[in-house]
Design an enzyme around this catalytic site. Sequence first.
Site, PDB file in Angstrom:
ATOM      1  CG  HIS A 183     -25.823 -37.282 -19.105  1.00 24.12           C
ATOM      2  ND1 HIS A 183     -26.465 -38.095 -18.005  1.00 24.12           N
ATOM      3  CD2 HIS A 183     -26.398 -38.244 -20.066  1.00 24.12           C
ATOM      4  CE1 HIS A 183     -27.432 -38.801 -18.371  1.00 24.12           C
ATOM      5  NE2 HIS A 183     -27.399 -38.984 -19.635  1.00 24.12           N
ATOM      6  CG  ASP A 189     -29.939 -40.796 -32.619  1.00 24.88           C
ATOM      7  OD1 ASP A 189     -28.932 -41.502 -32.806  1.00 24.88           O
ATOM      8  OD2 ASP A 189     -30.568 -40.494 -31.771  1.00 24.88           O
TER       9      ASP A 189
END
Length: 235
Positions: free
Chosen positions: A146, A98
Amino acid sequence: MASPGYALSRSVKEGGIAFKLAHGEDVFDFLSLNSELNSIFNQGMASITTTTMDAIISSYRNGFLGLKGTVVDVGGGIGVAISEIVKAYPHLKGINFDLPHVISNAPPYDGVTHVAGDMFNAIPPAETIFMKTIVTLVFPFQTILHSWNDDDCVKILQNCRKAIPKETGKVIMVEIILDRTEDDPFNDIRVTSDLAMLCFSSGRERNEREWEKLLGKSGFCHYNIVKIPTLFSII
């Protein structure tokens, strides 16, 4: 964090993302500049991940058992999801990947290595890549597909393709698939999440045909969908 909702009509009329119109930064830059909110966001994502991973792990049991080597959780937050996978399937090694300001808050887990980076630049090489979306009422997403428009999704998926072995590599995505089946109790929440994406990012929820198109553009010729008893499906 309700401010983006009040900027939605302006976003539709003028263009741009409602969150940025309301706060002057996109949501991920905003989090990186606000350490207290970033910590709350990461802990919230971790709590929701804990409740959904049981369904994911049990529903995809044979899939995880068939994996070998290393699994990279792209956009894995502080590492809860990959730690649950490695705990359930100790034959696997895990990498939690991340942004640096997220990894800086990640605690240690057995069998998991934390790696900071940017998925738009490169993803650590591994046999398998795992990506999971999280939906909340305050932030309707975690930093996975998304949250991004089609072009950005293709960039991410192409980097996934480069990171895995050409013949044997696998990408596992846990995402919402907009389904028109009338008897699905999660349909309304999926549509609500799609609308919420208008407030927070350039992304959106997609139906199966749209996912198929993105995967094809990214170099993936085959996919399967596994339905699980949550908002999400495993692609």
